[in-house]
Motif scaffolding. Structure first.
Motif, PDB file in Angstrom:
ATOM      1  N   UNK A   1      10.981   7.275  -9.031  1.00 51.47           N
ATOM      2  CA  UNK A   1       9.835   8.070  -8.594  1.00 51.47           C
ATOM      3  C   UNK A   1       9.509   7.814  -7.131  1.00 51.47           C
ATOM      4  N   UNK A   2       9.665   6.582  -6.692  1.00 51.46           N
ATOM      5  CA  UNK A   2       9.376   6.250  -5.295  1.00 51.46           C
ATOM      6  C   UNK A   2      10.351   6.961  -4.349  1.00 51.46           C
ATOM      7  N   UNK A   3      11.646   6.932  -4.683  1.00 51.59           N
ATOM      8  CA  UNK A   3      12.618   7.613  -3.837  1.00 51.59           C
ATOM      9  C   UNK A   3      12.391   9.124  -3.835  1.00 51.59           C
ATOM     10  N   UNK A   4      11.963   9.666  -4.967  1.00 50.43           N
ATOM     11  CA  UNK A   4      11.644  11.092  -5.025  1.00 50.43           C
ATOM     12  C   UNK A   4      10.422  11.422  -4.173  1.00 50.43           C
ATOM     13  N   UNK A   5       9.459  10.551  -4.157  1.00 45.05           N
ATOM     14  CA  UNK A   5       8.267  10.775  -3.331  1.00 45.05           C
ATOM     15  C   UNK A   5       8.649  10.877  -1.860  1.00 45.05           C
ATOM     16  N   UNK A   6       9.620  10.083  -1.456  1.00 46.69           N
ATOM     17  CA  UNK A   6      10.075  10.166  -0.071  1.00 46.69           C
ATOM     18  C   UNK A   6      10.766  11.500   0.195  1.00 46.69           C
ATOM     19  N   UNK A   7      11.607  11.924  -0.745  1.00 51.11           N
ATOM     20  CA  UNK A   7      12.271  13.222  -0.585  1.00 51.11           C
ATOM     21  C   UNK A   7      11.255  14.354  -0.498  1.00 51.11           C
ATOM     22  N   UNK A   8      10.156  14.205  -1.206  1.00 49.15           N
ATOM     23  CA  UNK A   8       9.131  15.239  -1.234  1.00 49.15           C
ATOM     24  C   UNK A   8       8.095  15.078  -0.119  1.00 49.15           C
ATOM     25  N   UNK A   9       8.346  14.121   0.804  1.00 52.42           N
ATOM     26  CA  UNK A   9       7.466  13.861   1.954  1.00 52.42           C
ATOM     27  C   UNK A   9       6.072  13.385   1.545  1.00 52.42           C
ATOM     28  N   UNK A  10       5.999  12.774   0.364  1.00 51.53           N
ATOM     29  CA  UNK A  10       4.718  12.217  -0.070  1.00 51.53           C
ATOM     30  C   UNK A  10       4.491  10.832   0.521  1.00 51.53           C
TER      31      UNK A  10
ATOM     32  N   UNK B   1      18.114  -5.639   2.428  1.00 52.02           N
ATOM     33  CA  UNK B   1      16.832  -4.961   2.334  1.00 52.02           C
ATOM     34  C   UNK B   1      16.213  -5.053   0.941  1.00 52.02           C
ATOM     35  N   UNK B   2      17.047  -5.122  -0.095  1.00 52.29           N
ATOM     36  CA  UNK B   2      16.495  -5.363  -1.435  1.00 52.29           C
ATOM     37  C   UNK B   2      15.819  -6.731  -1.490  1.00 52.29           C
ATOM     38  N   UNK B   3      16.455  -7.728  -0.863  1.00 50.97           N
ATOM     39  CA  UNK B   3      15.853  -9.062  -0.834  1.00 50.97           C
ATOM     40  C   UNK B   3      14.567  -9.060  -0.014  1.00 50.97           C
ATOM     41  N   UNK B   4      14.589  -8.356   1.122  1.00 52.59           N
ATOM     42  CA  UNK B   4      13.384  -8.269   1.954  1.00 52.59           C
ATOM     43  C   UNK B   4      12.243  -7.619   1.181  1.00 52.59           C
ATOM     44  N   UNK B   5      12.570  -6.542   0.485  1.00 49.30           N
ATOM     45  CA  UNK B   5      11.552  -5.833  -0.298  1.00 49.30           C
ATOM     46  C   UNK B   5      11.022  -6.729  -1.407  1.00 49.30           C
ATOM     47  N   UNK B   6      11.915  -7.441  -2.067  1.00 44.12           N
ATOM     48  CA  UNK B   6      11.477  -8.338  -3.150  1.00 44.12           C
ATOM     49  C   UNK B   6      10.549  -9.425  -2.633  1.00 44.12           C
TER      50      UNK B   6
ATOM     51  N   UNK C   1       0.824  -1.205   0.000  1.00 38.80           N
ATOM     52  CA  UNK C   1       0.000   0.000   0.000  1.00 38.80           C
ATOM     53  C   UNK C   1       0.862   1.260   0.000  1.00 38.80           C
ATOM     54  N   UNK C   2       2.013   1.196   0.675  1.00 32.74           N
ATOM     55  CA  UNK C   2       2.860   2.370   0.815  1.00 32.74           C
ATOM     56  C   UNK C   2       3.784   2.552  -0.385  1.00 32.74           C
ATOM     57  N   UNK C   3       4.386   1.447  -0.845  1.00 40.64           N
ATOM     58  CA  UNK C   3       5.424   1.545  -1.876  1.00 40.64           C
ATOM     59  C   UNK C   3       4.975   1.055  -3.249  1.00 40.64           C
ATOM     60  N   UNK C   4       3.725   0.620  -3.343  1.00 43.13           N
ATOM     61  CA  UNK C   4       3.174   0.254  -4.637  1.00 43.13           C
ATOM     62  C   UNK C   4       3.773  -1.011  -5.224  1.00 43.13           C
ATOM     63  N   UNK C   5       3.716  -1.089  -6.552  1.00 43.57           N
ATOM     64  CA  UNK C   5       4.205  -2.266  -7.278  1.00 43.57           C
ATOM     65  C   UNK C   5       5.155  -1.823  -8.389  1.00 43.57           C
ATOM     66  N   UNK C   6       6.365  -1.405  -8.036  1.00 45.06           N
ATOM     67  CA  UNK C   6       7.303  -0.923  -9.057  1.00 45.06           C
ATOM     68  C   UNK C   6       7.765  -2.055  -9.973  1.00 45.06           C
TER      69      UNK C   6
ATOM     70  N   UNK D   1      11.126  -9.580  -9.725  1.00 43.41           N
ATOM     71  CA  UNK D   1      12.224  -9.685 -10.698  1.00 43.41           C
ATOM     72  C   UNK D   1      13.027  -8.386 -10.765  1.00 43.41           C
ATOM     73  N   UNK D   2      12.317  -7.255 -10.733  1.00 47.65           N
ATOM     74  CA  UNK D   2      13.004  -5.959 -10.784  1.00 47.65           C
ATOM     75  C   UNK D   2      13.896  -5.778  -9.562  1.00 47.65           C
ATOM     76  N   UNK D   3      13.343  -5.983  -8.380  1.00 47.88           N
ATOM     77  CA  UNK D   3      14.092  -5.730  -7.151  1.00 47.88           C
ATOM     78  C   UNK D   3      15.263  -6.695  -6.994  1.00 47.88           C
ATOM     79  N   UNK D   4      15.080  -7.931  -7.412  1.00 48.36           N
ATOM     80  CA  UNK D   4      16.184  -8.895  -7.330  1.00 48.36           C
ATOM     81  C   UNK D   4      17.294  -8.533  -8.315  1.00 48.36           C
ATOM     82  N   UNK D   5      16.922  -8.033  -9.489  1.00 49.67           N
ATOM     83  CA  UNK D   5      17.942  -7.639 -10.463  1.00 49.67           C
ATOM     84  C   UNK D   5      18.710  -6.414  -9.968  1.00 49.67           C
ATOM     85  N   UNK D   6      18.005  -5.471  -9.342  1.00 52.90           N
ATOM     86  CA  UNK D   6      18.680  -4.302  -8.772  1.00 52.90           C
ATOM     87  C   UNK D   6      19.674  -4.749  -7.704  1.00 52.90           C
ATOM     88  N   UNK D   7      19.267  -5.660  -6.867  1.00 55.30           N
ATOM     89  CA  UNK D   7      20.150  -6.155  -5.793  1.00 55.30           C
ATOM     90  C   UNK D   7      21.419  -6.781  -6.373  1.00 55.30           C
ATOM     91  N   UNK D   8      21.282  -7.480  -7.471  1.00 56.12           N
ATOM     92  CA  UNK D   8      22.435  -8.165  -8.055  1.00 56.12           C
ATOM     93  C   UNK D   8      23.337  -7.230  -8.856  1.00 56.12           C
TER      94      UNK D   8
END
Length: 605
Positions: free
Chosen positions: A406-415, A557-562, A393-398, A573-580
């Motif tokens: 966009x997600x990291x920017x939303x955090x910077x913008x306090x969204x 944390x990338x693995x936890x998020x994935x 619900x908070x971080x969506x389905x990137x 698949x996206x988050x695991x590839x970023x982690x690697x």
């Protein structure tokens, strides 16, 4: 010796106290914790507790530490043991290892759920709750008579339980009926509510010793974080008091000593005969509390009798209580303890850097990896308080890199209030460099740690200040982010060609391939303070050992998020590839005089 035997032998003539420690993240921190425990042991505790990492993540270090304190130091040690990720073979190994090291005391816990799981899921269906551990040990011919077993209780209610109060009472009674010998409680700050809770469990036939958990305040930020995670109820008066002094770390520590001392006095007056100090691997506050109570080996029974009769305590919110001097007679006793054989080495020779006080302000992003308290305030986010449905619900389905940006920017913008790498909104300090963080993040360098340069801000500054009043604090600017290997090469090339000795970097990938401009033994203090009557205090040090220690948490944390998303889903698949594929990068600029030096350097990368 079993704790209950010691408690019974001691009787009610004098109170007892125990100290809780966790296994440090680094070898140097582990080595420096041992003499710290030895010094605190001279204060005469009933015993000490060693925690067990979630899922047994610190199993070996926990057993090693407990074994050393039990066999080498002769301290009756309580070893935490959890159900998380436990199977019978692993449990038997742990119990046999504890027996072989002379450990007779176990705290049986269910344990926290592994990060990223919506619910606590047992690995072995026979071990789903603490009562299962108690029952297994008590019904075993091999273990039953060898261990004294403690269990946990939660006076303010279990933080992740939906049970009503009556159900929690029944569960506690069941653990005691199954063979638990004593109870250690979660930390609390509402003494009246705790005493009422004790009356209620006694009325239900729970008559084993109850040892309340007392955690002295160390910093305002850590107090807020811990009480939130534990679901601890805090009286409004305490919150109001702390709000007045939250920008002065020394006053917060002093207030914490006075608060704990008054809490314990009230507990003793109402028949509670012992407490468990959650030390966070620090020693000064505990020493001061015990000296104020006159409970240590330096005081005789006349002082204890005086304490029993003490009833006219000053209110905590008085102005005098908020300006307690840190320089009291106990400093002499603490220094004498620090000067005994076996003290930690390599941490300075002056009073401010004595073995008992050199890491009193662990406020830094990395801290000093040699400190036993290193890692106590995990700067990364975590999934313990983020069930799967809440995380989605908070971080969506990137599913794309652009959506992650966009997600990291939303955090910077306090969204959004947090990310998997930050457990809260952007702090005031980071707001100062928000435009620079936005530019880096927009380029796909997802920033997860940073600080601006500061040249001599007052220690009471509401944004940058820390430590005791009357001092000045300094910072070098640094930024930490995830980037591609190509970006890492660009960073290295520019540092080597244009850094001119002013810039250092670290970069590491999942496999642990480290690239850095620092030597193996290089030290880079990026936060320090100058205070009246003290040596310079360094609270943030970026060096190889500390960077690699946090690297493991960062990539996990990338693995936890994935794991929040279904296997083979586009999100996982996206988050695991970023982690690697991505690298964790940290860049420090040594020019703290000019606040824009770092940002000019990275602007054209």
């Amino acid at each position: 010796m079993k704790w209950t035997d010691k408690i019974e032998k001691r009787g009610s003539s004098r109170p007892f106290y125990t100290f809780e420690f966790f296994p440090p993240r680094t070898d140097q921190g582990f080595a420096n914790l041992l003499p710290r425990i030895s010094r605190l042991n001279t204060l005469g505790p009933l015993g000490i507790c060693i925690t067990w990492g979630a899922g047994g993540s610190t199993q070996d270090r926990s057993l090693d530490l407990a074994g050393l304190t039990q066999s080498e130091y002769g301290i009756d040690t309580l070893l935490h043991l959890t159900c998380t990720n436990i199977v019978q073979e692993r449990l038997d190994d742990a119990l046999k290892e504890a027996q072989s090291r002379g450990i007779q005391n176990i705290l049986a816990l269910r344990g926290d759920p592994p990060r990223g799981q919506e619910a606590w899921i047992p690995m072995d269906p026979r071990f789903q709750h603490a009562i299962d551990l108690v029952t297994y040990i008590r019904q075993s011919e091999e273990y039953s008579s060898n261990f004294c077993i403690g269990v946990a209780a939660y006076p303010d209610g279990h933080p992740d339980a939906e049970n009503d109060r009556e159900t929690e009472f029944r569960h506690l009674k069941a653990k005691v009926d199954a063979g638990a010998d004593f109870i250690v409680t979660q930390l609390f700050y509402d003494t009246d509510a705790f005493l009422e809770w004790v009356k209620e469990i006694r009325a239900r036939g729970i008559n084993v010793p109850v040892i309340p958990g007392i955690m002295p305040l160390q910093t305002y930020a850590s107090f807020l974080r811990i009480t939130k995670l534990c679901g601890t109820s805090v009286p409004p008066l305490i919150l109001a008091d702390l709000d007045k002094i939250k920008h002065d770390d020394q006053l917060v520590k002093d207030y914490g000593v006075k608060l704990a001392t008054d809490m314990i006095r009230k507990l003793v007056e109402n028949g509670i005969n012992g407490v468990n100090f959650c030390t966070l691997n620090l020693e000064k506050s505990v020493q001061l509390i015990l000296e104020d109570l006159q409970w240590t080996a330096y005081h005789d029974d006349r002082h204890w009798n005086k304490l029993i009769n003490m009833t006219d305590h000053e209110p905590l919110s008085s102005e005098t209580d908020l300006t307690i001097s840190a320089h009291r007679a106990t400093d002499t006793a603490a220094q004498n303890l620090a000067d005994q054989p076996g003290k930690a080495t390599g941490i300075g020779k002056g009073e401010a850097n004595s073995a008992s006080t050199w890491d009193e302000f662990p406020n830094g992003r990395f801290g000093d990896f040699k400190s036993p308290a290193y890692g106590v305030q995990d700067p990364w986010g975590g999934f313990a308080s983020h069930p799967t449905n809440e995380a989605i619900a908070k971080w969506g389905r990137p599913t794309t890199l652009e959506e992650l940006t966009a997600l990291f920017l939303r955090h910077l913008h306090s969204e959004i209030s947090d990310t998997p790498f930050s457990d809260g909104p952007l702090n005031e300090e980071s707001q100062v460099i928000l435009p620079q963080l936005e530019k880096l993040t927009e380029k796909g360098w997802w920033t997860v740690g940073s600080q601006p340069a500061v040249d001599g801000a007052k220690s009471t500054d509401p944004v940058f200040g820390w430590g005791p009043r009357g001092g000045y604090v300094y910072q070098k600017a640094f930024v930490e982010f995830f980037a591609t290997e190509e970006d890492v090469e660009r960073v290295i090339s520019k540092v080597e060609s244009q850094g001119e000795g002013w810039v250092d970097y670290f970069a590491v990938n999942l496999e642990g391939n480290l690239r850095t401009s620092m030597s193996d033994d290089g030290k880079n203090a990026v936060t320090w303070g100058v205070f009246p009557g003290q040596e310079i205090v360094q609270t943030t040090i970026i060096e190889t050992e500390s960077f690699l220690a946090w690297k493991d948490a960062a990539f996990s944390l990338w693995a936890d998020w994935a794991s929040v998303y279904a296997p083979q889903s586009p999100e996982r698949n996206l988050l695991e590839s970023v982690r690697k594929e991505r690298w964790l990068v940290s860049i420090v600029h040594h020019d703290y005089i000019h606040t824009d030096s770092l940002w000019k350097f990275v602007s054209d990368l």
